[in-house]
Design a protein around this motif. Sequence first.
Motif, mmCIF file in Angstrom:
data_model
loop_
_atom_site.group_PDB
_atom_site.id
_atom_site.type_symbol
_atom_site.label_atom_id
_atom_site.label_comp_id
_atom_site.label_asym_id
_atom_site.label_seq_id
_atom_site.Cartn_x
_atom_site.Cartn_y
_atom_site.Cartn_z
ATOM 1 N N THR A 1 -1.526 24.399 0.453
ATOM 2 C CA THR A 1 -0.931 25.651 -0.023
ATOM 3 C C THR A 1 -0.277 25.363 -1.366
ATOM 4 O O THR A 1 0.558 24.457 -1.476
ATOM 5 C CB THR A 1 0.122 26.167 0.970
ATOM 6 O OG1 THR A 1 -0.511 26.450 2.219
ATOM 7 C CG2 THR A 1 0.792 27.429 0.439
ATOM 8 N N TRP A 2 -0.645 26.140 -2.391
ATOM 9 C CA TRP A 2 -0.115 25.919 -3.729
ATOM 10 C C TRP A 2 0.955 26.956 -4.022
ATOM 11 O O TRP A 2 0.719 28.168 -3.929
ATOM 12 C CB TRP A 2 -1.243 25.982 -4.763
ATOM 13 C CG TRP A 2 -2.108 24.750 -4.705
ATOM 14 C CD1 TRP A 2 -3.019 24.432 -3.742
ATOM 15 C CD2 TRP A 2 -2.079 23.652 -5.625
ATOM 16 N NE1 TRP A 2 -3.574 23.204 -4.007
ATOM 17 C CE2 TRP A 2 -3.022 22.701 -5.158
ATOM 18 C CE3 TRP A 2 -1.372 23.388 -6.778
ATOM 19 C CZ2 TRP A 2 -3.264 21.503 -5.824
ATOM 20 C CZ3 TRP A 2 -1.617 22.197 -7.458
ATOM 21 C CH2 TRP A 2 -2.540 21.269 -6.975
ATOM 22 N N ALA B 1 9.264 28.622 -6.933
ATOM 23 C CA ALA B 1 8.118 27.931 -6.346
ATOM 24 C C ALA B 1 8.453 26.462 -6.081
ATOM 25 O O ALA B 1 8.117 25.914 -5.019
ATOM 26 C CB ALA B 1 6.913 28.043 -7.272
ATOM 27 N N VAL B 2 9.122 25.815 -7.036
ATOM 28 C CA VAL B 2 9.495 24.414 -6.866
ATOM 29 C C VAL B 2 10.528 24.269 -5.739
ATOM 30 O O VAL B 2 10.456 23.334 -4.928
ATOM 31 C CB VAL B 2 10.040 23.831 -8.184
ATOM 32 C CG1 VAL B 2 10.608 22.432 -7.961
ATOM 33 C CG2 VAL B 2 8.934 23.790 -9.238
ATOM 34 N N GLY C 1 8.872 21.234 1.879
ATOM 35 C CA GLY C 1 7.667 20.635 2.442
ATOM 36 C C GLY C 1 6.593 21.612 2.829
ATOM 37 O O GLY C 1 5.703 21.285 3.632
ATOM 38 N N THR C 2 6.625 22.834 2.257
ATOM 39 C CA THR C 2 5.663 23.859 2.668
ATOM 40 C C THR C 2 4.425 23.933 1.791
ATOM 41 O O THR C 2 3.527 24.727 2.062
ATOM 42 C CB THR C 2 6.339 25.244 2.659
ATOM 43 O OG1 THR C 2 6.868 25.502 1.348
ATOM 44 C CG2 THR C 2 7.461 25.287 3.680
ATOM 45 N N GLY C 3 4.366 23.134 0.715
ATOM 46 C CA GLY C 3 3.189 23.201 -0.137
ATOM 47 C C GLY C 3 3.341 22.360 -1.391
ATOM 48 O O GLY C 3 4.313 21.609 -1.561
ATOM 49 N N VAL C 4 2.362 22.503 -2.279
ATOM 50 C CA VAL C 4 2.312 21.766 -3.537
ATOM 51 C C VAL C 4 2.712 22.713 -4.665
ATOM 52 O O VAL C 4 2.225 23.849 -4.732
ATOM 53 C CB VAL C 4 0.896 21.219 -3.801
ATOM 54 C CG1 VAL C 4 0.855 20.453 -5.131
ATOM 55 C CG2 VAL C 4 0.446 20.323 -2.657
ATOM 56 N N ALA C 5 3.580 22.251 -5.552
ATOM 57 C CA ALA C 5 3.989 23.059 -6.704
ATOM 58 C C ALA C 5 3.611 22.340 -7.986
ATOM 59 O O ALA C 5 3.547 21.102 -8.031
ATOM 60 C CB ALA C 5 5.497 23.318 -6.681
ATOM 61 N N LEU C 6 3.359 23.111 -9.023
ATOM 62 C CA LEU C 6 3.155 22.561 -10.357
ATOM 63 C C LEU C 6 4.458 22.726 -11.128
ATOM 64 O O LEU C 6 5.022 23.824 -11.168
ATOM 65 C CB LEU C 6 2.015 23.288 -11.074
ATOM 66 C CG LEU C 6 0.600 22.984 -10.563
ATOM 67 C CD1 LEU C 6 -0.427 23.891 -11.230
ATOM 68 C CD2 LEU C 6 0.248 21.520 -10.799
ATOM 69 N N GLN D 1 6.171 13.051 -6.778
ATOM 70 C CA GLN D 1 5.035 13.387 -7.635
ATOM 71 C C GLN D 1 3.745 13.063 -6.920
ATOM 72 O O GLN D 1 3.618 12.020 -6.263
ATOM 73 C CB GLN D 1 5.112 12.617 -8.954
ATOM 74 C CG GLN D 1 3.970 12.957 -9.898
ATOM 75 C CD GLN D 1 4.127 12.281 -11.257
ATOM 76 O OE1 GLN D 1 5.204 11.788 -11.590
ATOM 77 N NE2 GLN D 1 3.067 12.270 -12.043
ATOM 78 N N LEU D 2 2.794 13.951 -7.044
ATOM 79 C CA LEU D 2 1.511 13.808 -6.366
ATOM 80 C C LEU D 2 0.434 13.501 -7.396
ATOM 81 O O LEU D 2 0.259 14.236 -8.373
ATOM 82 C CB LEU D 2 1.176 15.109 -5.624
ATOM 83 C CG LEU D 2 -0.009 15.086 -4.663
ATOM 84 C CD1 LEU D 2 0.265 14.137 -3.505
ATOM 85 C CD2 LEU D 2 -0.260 16.491 -4.138
#
Length: 320
Positions: free
Chosen positions: A191-192, A228-229, A235-240, A257-258
């Motif tokens: 999830t983004w 969003a961050v 822990g609900t998803g990936v953010a940019l 960081q991913l």
Amino acid sequence: MTPAQLRAFSATVRLGSVKAAAADLAVTEAAVSLHIAHLRRELGDKLFTRTGSGLAFTPGGLRLASRAAQMLGLQDQTVLEVQQAGSGRRLLRVATSSLFAEYAAPGLIELFAGRADDLDVELSVHDPQRFPLLLLERAVDVAIGPRPATVDASMSCTHFLNYQMIAVVGATHPLAARTGPAGVAELREQTWLLGPSAVGRAGIVPSVLRRLQIPEDRQRIFQSHTAAVDEAKHGTGVALAVTFAVSKDLADGDLRQLGGPQLPARGSWNLLTLGDREAPPAAAELRRFVTTPRATQAMLRGAGVTAGRFRPAIHVTLWS
């Protein structure tokens, strides 16, 4: 030709019909038709004809459409400048991308506006693809964001700051413990969590999403990038995120960081104005100032603006 005639024609071009133009201008269809008839007689050109699929414009009609927007914009700018001269104050209208507006604009505007007692700055957020049109129509004085795909010869584009965008997850996210980069397939399954810059085609965020081919049903758009961050911390998803904006969260362990293909991504911010002869003096001043070390430090520091010196525009919008 009169401003009323040009506004009627410009609205017809923009909305695609006389009926829609009349509703937009709050006048009758007969009034719009009369204005267009006067233009046709004065210019000796039909300007457009009605077809089954809409309006078909003549070459002269297309040229007038472009000129009308510029002339009306110049008229509005002249009125604004006369009012400013009478009040003893100047107004600089700045359009920015949502990413720049949130992370770098506050510090820059505070520092720049603080250099002159007579200057107010109005900030509005727009789709970067509209920057050239906004400038040509004199709707804004300066546009800041990603460099447009093409820059009109009448404009000046100044690059002033590079930045890096990374993918982050919260400490409890399953990918947080990964030691190596994530694969493309694995990233597409996440999830983004994204800010408003994810909407549209221009800019670094849409570019990353396209390159990774993230499905739309995996994208959650928030009202701000910070929101969003913050959601990603749970822990609900990936953010940019822009690296300098989350450096403390990374150091504290709230975010991880991913790694992965296309990550981190590098972008740049650019300042776009009309040429020196067309741009207001304050726009030229900002163009020179934005490349200075003091301006760079202010943007990276993200200091808040002084409320009395910075006016959000009435027309601040996020596109959809």
